[in-house]
Scaffold this active site. Structure first.
Site, PDB file in Angstrom:
ATOM      1  N   SER A 207       0.828  -1.207   0.000  1.00 29.07           N
ATOM      2  CA  SER A 207       0.000   0.000   0.000  1.00 29.07           C
ATOM      3  C   SER A 207       0.862   1.257   0.000  1.00 29.07           C
ATOM      4  O   SER A 207       1.667   1.483   0.903  1.00 29.07           O
ATOM      5  CB  SER A 207      -0.901   0.019   1.234  1.00 29.07           C
ATOM      6  OG  SER A 207      -1.514   1.287   1.317  1.00 29.07           O
TER       7      SER A 207
ATOM      8  N   HIS B  66      -1.114  -1.003  -4.231  1.00 29.34           N
ATOM      9  CA  HIS B  66      -2.429  -0.749  -3.626  1.00 29.34           C
ATOM     10  C   HIS B  66      -2.581   0.752  -3.396  1.00 29.34           C
ATOM     11  O   HIS B  66      -1.729   1.389  -2.762  1.00 29.34           O
ATOM     12  CB  HIS B  66      -2.502  -1.518  -2.310  1.00 29.34           C
ATOM     13  CG  HIS B  66      -3.832  -1.482  -1.637  1.00 29.34           C
ATOM     14  ND1 HIS B  66      -4.872  -2.306  -1.980  1.00 29.34           N
ATOM     15  CD2 HIS B  66      -4.286  -0.711  -0.610  1.00 29.34           C
ATOM     16  CE1 HIS B  66      -5.915  -2.071  -1.198  1.00 29.34           C
ATOM     17  NE2 HIS B  66      -5.595  -1.104  -0.350  1.00 29.34           N
TER      18      HIS B  66
ATOM     19  N   ASP C 206      -4.943   3.650  -1.888  1.00 27.60           N
ATOM     20  CA  ASP C 206      -6.028   3.911  -0.928  1.00 27.60           C
ATOM     21  C   ASP C 206      -6.573   5.317  -1.121  1.00 27.60           C
ATOM     22  O   ASP C 206      -5.888   6.295  -0.813  1.00 27.60           O
ATOM     23  CB  ASP C 206      -5.483   3.779   0.503  1.00 27.60           C
ATOM     24  CG  ASP C 206      -5.240   2.331   0.891  1.00 27.60           C
ATOM     25  OD1 ASP C 206      -6.187   1.534   0.812  1.00 27.60           O
ATOM     26  OD2 ASP C 206      -4.093   2.002   1.264  1.00 27.60           O
TER      27      ASP C 206
ATOM     28  N   MET D 269      -9.278   7.973   0.103  1.00 21.38           N
ATOM     29  CA  MET D 269     -10.151   8.258   1.264  1.00 21.38           C
ATOM     30  C   MET D 269     -10.743   9.653   1.121  1.00 21.38           C
ATOM     31  O   MET D 269     -10.058  10.567   0.654  1.00 21.38           O
ATOM     32  CB  MET D 269      -9.325   8.228   2.553  1.00 21.38           C
ATOM     33  CG  MET D 269      -8.587   6.944   2.783  1.00 21.38           C
ATOM     34  SD  MET D 269      -7.648   7.064   4.318  1.00 21.38           S
ATOM     35  CE  MET D 269      -6.769   5.508   4.258  1.00 21.38           C
TER      36      MET D 269
ATOM     37  N   HIS E 118      -8.476   0.959  -3.962  1.00 21.60           N
ATOM     38  CA  HIS E 118      -9.393   0.698  -2.850  1.00 21.60           C
ATOM     39  C   HIS E 118     -10.091   2.017  -2.534  1.00 21.60           C
ATOM     40  O   HIS E 118      -9.470   2.933  -1.968  1.00 21.60           O
ATOM     41  CB  HIS E 118      -8.571   0.171  -1.656  1.00 21.60           C
ATOM     42  CG  HIS E 118      -9.350   0.012  -0.400  1.00 21.60           C
ATOM     43  ND1 HIS E 118      -8.738  -0.135   0.835  1.00 21.60           N
ATOM     44  CD2 HIS E 118     -10.681  -0.041  -0.156  1.00 21.60           C
ATOM     45  CE1 HIS E 118      -9.658  -0.261   1.769  1.00 21.60           C
ATOM     46  NE2 HIS E 118     -10.844  -0.209   1.193  1.00 21.60           N
TER      47      HIS E 118
ATOM     48  N   MET F 134     -12.354   4.207  -0.516  1.00 22.08           N
ATOM     49  CA  MET F 134     -13.015   4.415   0.785  1.00 22.08           C
ATOM     50  C   MET F 134     -13.736   5.746   0.716  1.00 22.08           C
ATOM     51  O   MET F 134     -13.390   6.710   1.408  1.00 22.08           O
ATOM     52  CB  MET F 134     -11.964   4.405   1.903  1.00 22.08           C
ATOM     53  CG  MET F 134     -11.417   3.021   2.176  1.00 22.08           C
ATOM     54  SD  MET F 134      -9.865   3.067   3.094  1.00 22.08           S
ATOM     55  CE  MET F 134      -8.720   3.209   1.721  1.00 22.08           C
TER      56      MET F 134
ATOM     57  N   MET G 214     -11.561  -6.279   4.925  1.00 23.57           N
ATOM     58  CA  MET G 214     -10.812  -5.387   5.819  1.00 23.57           C
ATOM     59  C   MET G 214     -10.568  -6.086   7.152  1.00 23.57           C
ATOM     60  O   MET G 214     -11.504  -6.570   7.799  1.00 23.57           O
ATOM     61  CB  MET G 214     -11.589  -4.085   6.078  1.00 23.57           C
ATOM     62  CG  MET G 214     -11.734  -3.159   4.896  1.00 23.57           C
ATOM     63  SD  MET G 214     -10.205  -2.786   4.021  1.00 23.57           S
ATOM     64  CE  MET G 214      -9.215  -2.026   5.304  1.00 23.57           C
TER      65      MET G 214
ATOM     66  N   GLY H  20      -1.055   1.009   9.668  1.00 24.99           N
ATOM     67  CA  GLY H  20      -0.389   0.714  10.933  1.00 24.99           C
ATOM     68  C   GLY H  20      -1.285   0.311  12.082  1.00 24.99           C
ATOM     69  O   GLY H  20      -0.887   0.403  13.243  1.00 24.99           O
TER      70      GLY H  20
ATOM     71  N   ASP I 140      -6.711  -6.728   3.861  1.00 24.40           N
ATOM     72  CA  ASP I 140      -6.088  -5.411   4.000  1.00 24.40           C
ATOM     73  C   ASP I 140      -6.148  -4.951   5.456  1.00 24.40           C
ATOM     74  O   ASP I 140      -7.241  -4.776   6.010  1.00 24.40           O
ATOM     75  CB  ASP I 140      -6.870  -4.447   3.099  1.00 24.40           C
ATOM     76  CG  ASP I 140      -6.276  -3.055   3.030  1.00 24.40           C
ATOM     77  OD1 ASP I 140      -5.207  -2.823   3.609  1.00 24.40           O
ATOM     78  OD2 ASP I 140      -6.901  -2.206   2.369  1.00 24.40           O
TER      79      ASP I 140
ATOM     80  N   GLY J 278      -3.003  -4.563   8.840  1.00 24.50           N
ATOM     81  CA  GLY J 278      -2.263  -5.306   9.858  1.00 24.50           C
ATOM     82  C   GLY J 278      -1.627  -6.595   9.351  1.00 24.50           C
ATOM     83  O   GLY J 278      -1.366  -7.511  10.142  1.00 24.50           O
TER      84      GLY J 278
ATOM     85  N   GLY K 118       1.082  -2.323   4.124  1.00 25.64           N
ATOM     86  CA  GLY K 118       1.589  -0.965   4.081  1.00 25.64           C
ATOM     87  C   GLY K 118       2.734  -0.780   5.050  1.00 25.64           C
ATOM     88  O   GLY K 118       3.919  -0.813   4.695  1.00 25.64           O
TER      89      GLY K 118
HETATM   90  C1  DX5 Z   1      -6.402   1.201   5.652  1.00 30.95           C
HETATM   91  C2  DX5 Z   1      -5.973   0.990   4.230  1.00 30.95           C
HETATM   92  C3  DX5 Z   1      -4.882   0.035   4.104  1.00 30.95           C
HETATM   93  C4  DX5 Z   1      -3.619   0.414   4.781  1.00 30.95           C
HETATM   94  C5  DX5 Z   1      -3.057  -0.861   5.333  1.00 30.95           C
HETATM   95  O1  DX5 Z   1      -7.525   1.960   5.674  1.00 30.95           O
HETATM   96  O2  DX5 Z   1      -7.044   0.519   3.445  1.00 30.95           O
HETATM   97  O3  DX5 Z   1      -4.637  -0.320   2.738  1.00 30.95           O
HETATM   98  O4  DX5 Z   1      -2.674   1.034   3.964  1.00 30.95           O
HETATM   99  O5  DX5 Z   1      -2.015  -0.522   6.115  1.00 30.95           O
HETATM  100  P1  DX5 Z   1      -1.224  -1.525   7.080  1.00 30.95           P
HETATM  101  O6  DX5 Z   1      -0.714  -2.634   6.222  1.00 30.95           O
HETATM  102  O7  DX5 Z   1      -0.182  -0.618   7.591  1.00 30.95           O
HETATM  103  O8  DX5 Z   1      -2.193  -1.983   8.128  1.00 30.95           O
HETATM  104 ZN    ZN Z   2      -6.550  -0.377   1.413  1.00 31.14          ZN
END
Ligand code: DX5
Ligand code: ZN
Length: 217
Positions: free
Chosen positions: A9, A34, A36, A38, A67, A69, A138, A146, A176, A178, A198
């Protein structure tokens, strides 16, 4: 060795050095990048928009996995394709006419994905499963990189893999949030075949080696 797809990500990249980080991913064993998006409405954070993703496209040699959001994702599907999206995943929770939205994504030439939040059961996907290419599960509440992995995800992945065996055997199951070597290994054995990572990739001392270790799960 499984043939797990890895999609690092960009949210965890150094935004002052995106070109450098994209070039690192180009040289790595990553299968996708990936992206993201938002909106600060569906999720409590804003990431970046299409002027940034178009700039990324100038350097990216890997296919991009979007992705969304955001509320009203239908308004932005073409912008995703113009930014190089090969996969576009919309949230189940944001779409009143999900079949129309995923059909449009396919008409635009991208693979159609549906994302579910941690509180959304996989059973809601029963009717849509034959019409899509991918489910993005998710394993954190979306909005930030993180965060801590939510352990009940493993059971959701097993349930979804059983549903897919019946309704769509080619379904890609992407997870996606953690993801690291420990959670990733359990997700793959539960039936996931695509992992987003990520923080785990970008905070590691050797990101390309970390990507390779996820590929080898
Ligand atoms: C969270 C995102 C993820 C994020 C994952 O809202 O959709 O794609 O980057 O990040 P890590 O791998 O750090 O949990
Ligand atoms: Zn994502």
């Amino acid at each position: 060795m499984s043939d797990v797809l890895v999609s690092p990500s960009l949210l965890s990249a150094d935004f002052a050095n995106i070109q450098r980080d994209v070039e690192m991913l180009n040289e790595s064993k990553a299968d996708f990048i990936h992206i993201d998006i938002m909106d600060g409405v569906f999720v409590p954070n804003i990431s970046f928009g299409f002027s940034v993703t178009k700039a990324v496209l100038k350097y990216a040699k890997k296919p991009m996995d979007f992705h969304l959001m955001i509320i009203n994702p239908d308004h932005y599907l073409e912008a995703c394709v113009d930014s190089g999206a090969e996969i576009i995943s919309v949230h189940f929770e944001t779409c009143n006419h999900l079949h129309r939205t995923v059909s449009r994504i396919r008409e635009l030439g991208a693979k159609a994905g549906v994302t579910i939040n941690p509180h959304t059961p996989v059973t809601v996907l029963d009717s849509i499963l034959p019409h899509i290419d991918l489910v993005l599960v998710m394993s954190v509440n979306p909005g930030y990189g993180g965060q801590k992995f939510i352990g009940t995800t493993y059971e959701k992945i097993s349930q979804l893999r059983n549903m897919a065996d019946r309704l769509n055997p080619d379904l890609i199951i992407e997870v996606d949030g953690g993801v690291n070597l420990e959670t990733g290994a359990k997700l793959v054995s539960a039936g996931a075949n695509m992992l987003v990572a990520g923080n785990f990739v970008f905070t590691s001392p050797d990101p390309p080696a970390t990507i390779e270790s996820l590929k080898n799960l």
